[in-house]
Design an enzyme around this catalytic site. Structure first.
Site, PDB file in Angstrom:
ATOM      1  N   LYS A  35       0.778  -1.252  -0.270  1.00 44.25           N
ATOM      2  CA  LYS A  35       0.049   0.353  -0.019  1.00 44.25           C
ATOM      3  C   LYS A  35       0.299   1.288  -0.212  1.00 44.25           C
ATOM      4  O   LYS A  35       0.535   1.884  -0.635  1.00 44.25           O
ATOM      5  CB  LYS A  35      -0.586   0.045   1.467  1.00 44.25           C
ATOM      6  CG  LYS A  35      -2.314   1.201   1.147  1.00 44.25           C
ATOM      7  CD  LYS A  35      -2.713   0.634   2.394  1.00 44.25           C
ATOM      8  CE  LYS A  35      -4.378  -0.246   2.354  1.00 44.25           C
ATOM      9  NZ  LYS A  35      -4.923  -0.885   3.949  1.00 44.25           N
ATOM     10  N   THR A 121     -13.483   4.696  13.691  1.00 46.33           N
ATOM     11  CA  THR A 121     -15.505   4.658  14.370  1.00 46.33           C
ATOM     12  C   THR A 121     -14.882   3.523  15.542  1.00 46.33           C
ATOM     13  O   THR A 121     -14.712   2.405  14.666  1.00 46.33           O
ATOM     14  CB  THR A 121     -16.297   4.333  13.263  1.00 46.33           C
ATOM     15  OG1 THR A 121     -15.967   5.387  12.076  1.00 46.33           O
ATOM     16  CG2 THR A 121     -17.301   4.235  13.817  1.00 46.33           C
ATOM     17  N   CYS A 264     -19.480  -0.180   6.461  1.00 44.96           N
ATOM     18  CA  CYS A 264     -19.590   1.403   7.590  1.00 44.96           C
ATOM     19  C   CYS A 264     -20.733   0.671   7.963  1.00 44.96           C
ATOM     20  O   CYS A 264     -20.741   0.543   9.153  1.00 44.96           O
ATOM     21  CB  CYS A 264     -19.450   2.329   7.573  1.00 44.96           C
ATOM     22  SG  CYS A 264     -17.544   3.163   7.020  1.00 44.96           S
TER      23      CYS A 264
END
Ligand code: UDX
Length: 437
Positions: A35, A121, A264
């Site tokens: 990445k 989150t 999500c």
């Protein structure tokens, strides 16, 4: 300011690039070297409109670099934690391993006055726990919980000009020293008038899960209405238009169809229920179980409507699925309703070919047993039924006459209620929407 962004996934990579765009010196840190290499070459490891160009633009200024070495966080005055909190395997709760590992790896590099900013989150209570870990190691560093509300597909714009900022600080006071630092980080959007709210840690954590739960509830509400419309012959799209004109309700997030997915909403409502249970407040969120159940029912409903459309048998039927991503302008297939429906149809004996402008490589990794074809017209060859399951513009704009020439039987199920039914019927198609006559 010098800023580090820890975790360079859907959230962190965009955040790092946007912070550099706002004029800061940014280092993006991730344990995944592949990445990091891609990002360092201005290639986003996932599809997000505008991100490659932004990476190129800010890297040319020398203000953005990427590394897998946490030691490079030293010297930054603000450290954003942007790692994922996926659903735990076999449980509803959030897997906190990545947040914990990232925060603990950062501890030894913190200097007095540094601000650690949580964006992931997380279950309410996490910030208090992490704040005490930070305090033990570096008593003069602070933790702010600053939830992120970006939508995939609009992530760059949502980060550069969000609806609001929420800063959760210990004690919830404007005078907390971290407030002024974060105001400096976000000075450009703040000066453009973006509202900002100061809260305590727990409220800031809850803002994010409450917002996502509300959005999920809105979608499941309209999908429950779709079930009633199906039972009574009414039209859920017109119903949504009519109730949406009441500005207390609003038309947004009232599109009935195959339901919500992605990385999500599904896992966030489940983690929220799990956390409420731990807190002894599970009754407060039992309605989310129903929200989840309504959502999952949409997927089985599509399988049943498809069977009905295919003369009551899926065995050997060639089905073309338009869309693999959980929504348009994304290559994300995490909990994608489109792919889950495609896989269920294949399991029940259909021969399923999936097409998508961006998500085929990710889809093929997740469901290697399905057939994939990049060209929608080729994918539709000899189809017994077409299912539009992700509303990419390229699928919405398909010419029903051109498509009819490729299929065996012109039957289409519009899983997102975005096609003009009259136009498709006029071109000889059997058209089925969801919650529409
Ligand atoms: C969501 C929240 O919107 C965002 O604020 C939060 O930060 C992360 O979670 P995202 O997952 O990118 O963002 O997608 P979103 O645009 O919210 O869509 C979620 C799902 O709901 C998609 O599968 C979409 O197709 C579906 N959806 C959305 C509907 O089925 N009907 C609608 O009316 C709206």
């Amino acid at each position: 300011m010098r800023i580090s962004v820890i975790g360079c996934g859907y959230l962190g990579a965009v955040h790092a690039a946007c912070m550099a765009k706002l004029g800061h010196d940014v280092v993006g840190i991730d344990v995944d070297s592949e990445k990091i290499d891609a990002l360092a070459a201005s290639k986003s490891p996932f599809y997000e409109p505008g991100l490659d160009q932004l990476l190129e633009e800010v890297q040319a200024t020398g203000r953005l670099s990427f590394t897998n070495d946490m030691a490079h966080a030293a010297g930054s005055s603000v450290h954003f934690i942007c790692v994922g909190t996926p659903q735990k395997s076999g449980e509803n709760g959030a897997d906190m391993r990545f947040v914990d590992a990232a925060t603990h790896a950062l501890l030894e590099h913190l200097a007095p006055g540094d601000i650690v900013v949580g964006k992931s989150t997380v279950p309410v209570g996490t910030a208090a726990r992490l704040a005490s870990d930070i305090h033990r190691r570096q008593p003069e560093a602070h933790l702010v919980w600053n939830p992120e509300f970006l939508r995939e597909g609009h992530a760059v714009a949502d980060t550069l000009s969000p609806d609001r900022f929420v800063y959760g600080v210990d004690g919830g006071s404007e005078d907390h020293p971290a407030v002024a630092v974060l105001d400096e980080v976000y000075s450009v959007p703040l000066s453009a008038g973006t509202p900002r709210l100061i809260t305590d840690h727990a409220t800031a954590e809850l803002v994010k899960t409450a917002a996502n739960s509300f959005l999920a509830t809105k979608i499941s509400f309209i999908n429950a209405m779709a079930e009633l419309c199906e039972a009574s012959g009414a039209d859920v799209s017109r119903l949504a238009d009519a109730i949406g004109l009441d500005d207390r309700i609003g038309r947004k997030f009232l599109n009935a169809g195959i339901g919500f997915g992605g990385g999500c909403l599904p896992k966030d409502i489940r983690a929220f229920m799990a956390r409420a249970g731990e807190l002894g407040a599970d009754q407060a969120l039992t309605f989310l179980r129903e929200v989840d159940a309504i959502n999952m029912r949409r997927r089985s409903r599509v399988v049943e409507v498809t069977r009905d459309l295919c003369d009551d048998s899926l065995l050997g039927k060639r089905i073309t699925v338009l869309g693999a991503a959980f929504k348009p302008e994304s290559d994300d297939v995490r909990d994608s309703p489109a792919l889950s429906i495609a896989a269920q149809l294949q399991l029940q004996g259909a021969v399923v070919t999936v097409t998508d402008p961006k998500a085929l490589p990710n889809a093929a990794k997740r469901f290697p047993e399905l057939h994939y074809e990049a060209d929608p017209l080729k994918a539709a060859t000899k189809a017994d039924a077409i299912l539009l399951l992700t509303e990419w513009p390229v699928f919405r704009d398909l010419d029903p006459y051109e498509l009819a020439a490729n299929v065996t039987v012109p039957r289409i199920l519009d899983g997102r209620n975005v096609l003009d039914a009259a136009k498709w019927r006029a071109a000889g198609w059997t058209y089925r929407g969801l919650g529409r006559p």
